[in-house]
Enzyme design. Structure first.
Site, PDB file in Angstrom:
ATOM      1  N   ASP A   1     -10.710  42.163  11.675  1.00 53.97           N
ATOM      2  CA  ASP A   1      -9.990  41.959  12.841  1.00 53.97           C
ATOM      3  C   ASP A   1      -8.992  43.281  13.058  1.00 53.97           C
ATOM      4  O   ASP A   1      -8.134  43.690  12.397  1.00 53.97           O
ATOM      5  CB  ASP A   1      -9.053  40.811  12.547  1.00 53.97           C
ATOM      6  CG  ASP A   1      -9.885  39.250  12.356  1.00 53.97           C
ATOM      7  OD1 ASP A   1     -10.826  39.285  13.116  1.00 53.97           O
ATOM      8  OD2 ASP A   1      -9.608  38.685  11.625  1.00 53.97           O
TER       9      ASP A   1
ATOM     10  N   ASP B   1     -12.194  46.112   6.922  1.00 57.15           N
ATOM     11  CA  ASP B   1     -11.315  45.154   7.660  1.00 57.15           C
ATOM     12  C   ASP B   1     -12.032  44.732   8.952  1.00 57.15           C
ATOM     13  O   ASP B   1     -12.744  45.132   9.506  1.00 57.15           O
ATOM     14  CB  ASP B   1      -9.909  45.542   7.822  1.00 57.15           C
ATOM     15  CG  ASP B   1      -9.060  44.537   8.768  1.00 57.15           C
ATOM     16  OD1 ASP B   1      -8.904  43.375   7.865  1.00 57.15           O
ATOM     17  OD2 ASP B   1      -8.792  44.588   9.448  1.00 57.15           O
TER      18      ASP B   1
END
Length: 177
Positions: free
Chosen positions: A16, A14
């Site tokens: 952020d 992922d």
């Protein structure tokens, strides 16, 4: 001791809150700041021949808060700071759009695995929220949660594997190998 699955051939991260500090709806590449240890973990994986990629929901595009070009510039800043990624997948849709790509749906994980020429079982996903773990599971991939201040307690409790940082997440995937 039970059977240990072989180490993944690719790790999808992922963006952020996992690789970089989460700046909601970030349109400014100057605000990209790697999280501690991210560069070292990525460098280690690359040296070991493990492919690395990013799977990221970017609903700001679908919400009209960001342009695709702004997100591309932020992603370029991530690569500039953390090195090259073998694959990028992003979902530009707002929640409720009904796409198959937005995590927790498996679309981005499946597409990234296909683009890397791998079966999803050969791929792991590392993220900071339950949607990352549910996307991994739905794709047939392994998931490791690295909780942050935004991770809900129930997401941590439901995660298949939990680590305190990215290095610990990679150690869980490789065991004592």
């Amino acid at each position: 001791m039970g059977f240990l699955p072989s180490p993944p051939r690719a790790v999808l991260f992922d963006r952020d809150g996992t690789l970089v500090v989460d700046v909601p709806y970030n349109a400014d590449p100057a605000l990209v700041q790697p999280l501690p240890g991210a560069a070292e973990v990525l460098d280690r994986l690359r040296r070991q021949g493990v492919r690395v990629g990013v799977v990221t929901n970017q609903s700001g595009i679908g919400r009209g808060m960001l342009t695709a070009a702004q997100v591309e510039r932020v992603n370029a800043a991530v690569e500039n700071l953390l090195g090259p990624f073998d694959v990028w997948e992003l979902c530009p849709h707002a929640p409720g759009y009904g796409c198959i790509c937005r995590k927790p749906r498996p679309g981005m994980v499946l597409r990234a695995a296909r683009r890397l020429g791998l079966d999803p079982v050969e791929v792991a996903v590392i993220g900071d929220i339950g949607a990352d773990m549910r996307a991994a599971a739905a794709a047939g991939s392994r998931g490791v949660l690295v909780p942050t201040a935004v991770t809900r307690a129930e997401e941590t409790a439901a995660a298949p594997l939990v680590a305190s940082d990215l290095a610990g997440a990679v150690e869980l995937l490789w065991g004592s190998r």
